[in-house]
Design a protein around this motif. Structure first.
Motif, PDB file in Angstrom:
ATOM      1  N   HIS A   1       0.821  -1.201   0.000  1.00 43.82           N
ATOM      2  CA  HIS A   1       0.000   0.000   0.000  1.00 43.82           C
ATOM      3  C   HIS A   1       0.859   1.258   0.000  1.00 43.82           C
ATOM      4  O   HIS A   1       1.982   1.254   0.503  1.00 43.82           O
ATOM      5  CB  HIS A   1      -0.879   0.034   1.260  1.00 43.82           C
ATOM      6  CG  HIS A   1      -1.853  -1.073   1.345  1.00 43.82           C
ATOM      7  ND1 HIS A   1      -3.042  -1.065   0.666  1.00 43.82           N
ATOM      8  CD2 HIS A   1      -1.817  -2.238   2.031  1.00 43.82           C
ATOM      9  CE1 HIS A   1      -3.699  -2.172   0.934  1.00 43.82           C
ATOM     10  NE2 HIS A   1      -2.978  -2.903   1.755  1.00 43.82           N
ATOM     11  N   THR A   2       0.275   2.319  -0.519  1.00 44.09           N
ATOM     12  CA  THR A   2       0.884   3.625  -0.362  1.00 44.09           C
ATOM     13  C   THR A   2       0.604   4.079   1.065  1.00 44.09           C
ATOM     14  O   THR A   2      -0.317   3.582   1.719  1.00 44.09           O
ATOM     15  CB  THR A   2       0.288   4.643  -1.355  1.00 44.09           C
ATOM     16  OG1 THR A   2      -1.103   4.824  -1.037  1.00 44.09           O
ATOM     17  CG2 THR A   2       0.443   4.179  -2.794  1.00 44.09           C
ATOM     18  N   PRO A   3       1.376   5.040   1.562  1.00 46.48           N
ATOM     19  CA  PRO A   3       1.104   5.534   2.919  1.00 46.48           C
ATOM     20  C   PRO A   3      -0.327   6.057   3.093  1.00 46.48           C
ATOM     21  O   PRO A   3      -0.929   5.845   4.148  1.00 46.48           O
ATOM     22  CB  PRO A   3       2.136   6.654   3.096  1.00 46.48           C
ATOM     23  CG  PRO A   3       3.289   6.212   2.239  1.00 46.48           C
ATOM     24  CD  PRO A   3       2.638   5.571   1.032  1.00 46.48           C
ATOM     25  N   ILE A   4      -0.901   6.678   2.074  1.00 49.91           N
ATOM     26  CA  ILE A   4      -2.269   7.202   2.203  1.00 49.91           C
ATOM     27  C   ILE A   4      -3.280   6.055   2.291  1.00 49.91           C
ATOM     28  O   ILE A   4      -4.263   6.139   3.030  1.00 49.91           O
ATOM     29  CB  ILE A   4      -2.626   8.196   1.068  1.00 49.91           C
ATOM     30  CG1 ILE A   4      -3.916   8.954   1.392  1.00 49.91           C
ATOM     31  CG2 ILE A   4      -2.775   7.512  -0.264  1.00 49.91           C
ATOM     32  CD1 ILE A   4      -3.775   9.975   2.450  1.00 49.91           C
ATOM     33  N   GLU A   5      -3.050   4.954   1.570  1.00 50.89           N
ATOM     34  CA  GLU A   5      -3.935   3.789   1.654  1.00 50.89           C
ATOM     35  C   GLU A   5      -3.895   3.184   3.064  1.00 50.89           C
ATOM     36  O   GLU A   5      -4.924   2.761   3.593  1.00 50.89           O
ATOM     37  CB  GLU A   5      -3.541   2.739   0.620  1.00 50.89           C
ATOM     38  CG  GLU A   5      -3.819   3.158  -0.806  1.00 50.89           C
ATOM     39  CD  GLU A   5      -3.192   2.250  -1.841  1.00 50.89           C
ATOM     40  OE1 GLU A   5      -3.591   2.356  -3.026  1.00 50.89           O
ATOM     41  OE2 GLU A   5      -2.306   1.434  -1.505  1.00 50.89           O
ATOM     42  N   VAL A   6      -2.701   3.170   3.660  1.00 53.49           N
ATOM     43  CA  VAL A   6      -2.552   2.676   5.030  1.00 53.49           C
ATOM     44  C   VAL A   6      -3.264   3.613   6.006  1.00 53.49           C
ATOM     45  O   VAL A   6      -3.989   3.164   6.899  1.00 53.49           O
ATOM     46  CB  VAL A   6      -1.054   2.526   5.395  1.00 53.49           C
ATOM     47  CG1 VAL A   6      -0.871   2.263   6.884  1.00 53.49           C
ATOM     48  CG2 VAL A   6      -0.424   1.404   4.575  1.00 53.49           C
ATOM     49  N   LEU A   7      -3.084   4.906   5.825  1.00 53.07           N
ATOM     50  CA  LEU A   7      -3.717   5.889   6.712  1.00 53.07           C
ATOM     51  C   LEU A   7      -5.241   5.814   6.638  1.00 53.07           C
ATOM     52  O   LEU A   7      -5.926   5.790   7.669  1.00 53.07           O
ATOM     53  CB  LEU A   7      -3.244   7.306   6.361  1.00 53.07           C
ATOM     54  CG  LEU A   7      -3.850   8.433   7.195  1.00 53.07           C
ATOM     55  CD1 LEU A   7      -3.455   8.292   8.660  1.00 53.07           C
ATOM     56  CD2 LEU A   7      -3.401   9.783   6.647  1.00 53.07           C
ATOM     57  N   VAL A   8      -5.787   5.735   5.434  1.00 53.66           N
ATOM     58  CA  VAL A   8      -7.243   5.654   5.269  1.00 53.66           C
ATOM     59  C   VAL A   8      -7.774   4.355   5.884  1.00 53.66           C
ATOM     60  O   VAL A   8      -8.807   4.352   6.561  1.00 53.66           O
ATOM     61  CB  VAL A   8      -7.644   5.786   3.781  1.00 53.66           C
ATOM     62  CG1 VAL A   8      -9.119   5.464   3.572  1.00 53.66           C
ATOM     63  CG2 VAL A   8      -7.322   7.187   3.275  1.00 53.66           C
ATOM     64  N   GLY A   9      -7.066   3.254   5.687  1.00 52.31           N
ATOM     65  CA  GLY A   9      -7.466   1.993   6.307  1.00 52.31           C
ATOM     66  C   GLY A   9      -7.450   2.081   7.821  1.00 52.31           C
ATOM     67  O   GLY A   9      -8.368   1.598   8.495  1.00 52.31           O
ATOM     68  N   ALA A  10      -6.413   2.718   8.369  1.00 52.53           N
ATOM     69  CA  ALA A  10      -6.312   2.869   9.826  1.00 52.53           C
ATOM     70  C   ALA A  10      -7.472   3.707  10.363  1.00 52.53           C
ATOM     71  O   ALA A  10      -8.100   3.345  11.369  1.00 52.53           O
ATOM     72  CB  ALA A  10      -4.973   3.496  10.199  1.00 52.53           C
TER      73      ALA A  10
END
Length: 147
Positions: free
Chosen positions: A127-136
């Protein structure tokens, strides 16, 4: 049989699974919107927006925090594990996906000569960092609503 019944009554586990499912369903809906086609493989596939791994572990962290207290050792352990999972998703697995893309390109170029490969390497791993952040964030919100 009691142990199995207890597992299904575990609110932290149920909330974490719900967060994972919502994230996976979101991926399928985003693909449908973007490409106008239904891709059921997104329900179980890795990579993409949002990170279901991040949603899963952050729902677990918040669920444990809400039940046991944010100052408990259990919450601390969950957070450490969650951060490792999210770091891995945006770091190691993402790098592996990029390497797979490069290898697939190399294979395409040399395949015309003598080598023939039956299937491509999977590129959508991390994942990109933004995909990880949105998932979190998704996991946190779902856990706060359910707990």
């Amino acid at each position: 049989m009691y142990a199995v019944e207890s597992i299904f009554r575990n609110e932290v586990l149920r909330t974490s699974i719900l967060a994972w499912f919502v994230a996976q369903l979101s991926k399928m809906i985003l693909v449908l919107i973007q490409s106008k086609r239904m891709d059921f493989s997104r329900l179980i596939g890795s990579g993409g927006m949002p990170s279901s791994h991040s949603a899963f572990v952050m729902a677990m962290c918040v669920g444990v925090g809400e039940q046991m207290g944010y100052d408990s050792a259990f919450f601390g352990a969950c957070l450490v594990i969650g951060l490792i999972v999210m770091y891995d998703a945006a770091g190691v697995r993402r790098a592996a996906g990029k390497q797979a893309a490069v290898l697939n390109k190399i294979i395409e170029e040399i395949e015309h000569d003598e080598l023939h490969f039956e299937e491509r390497l999977k590129e959508l791993l991390g994942h990109t960092p933004i995909e990880v952040l949105v998932g979190a964030i998704l996991g946190i919100v779902i856990a706060l609503i359910r707990m």
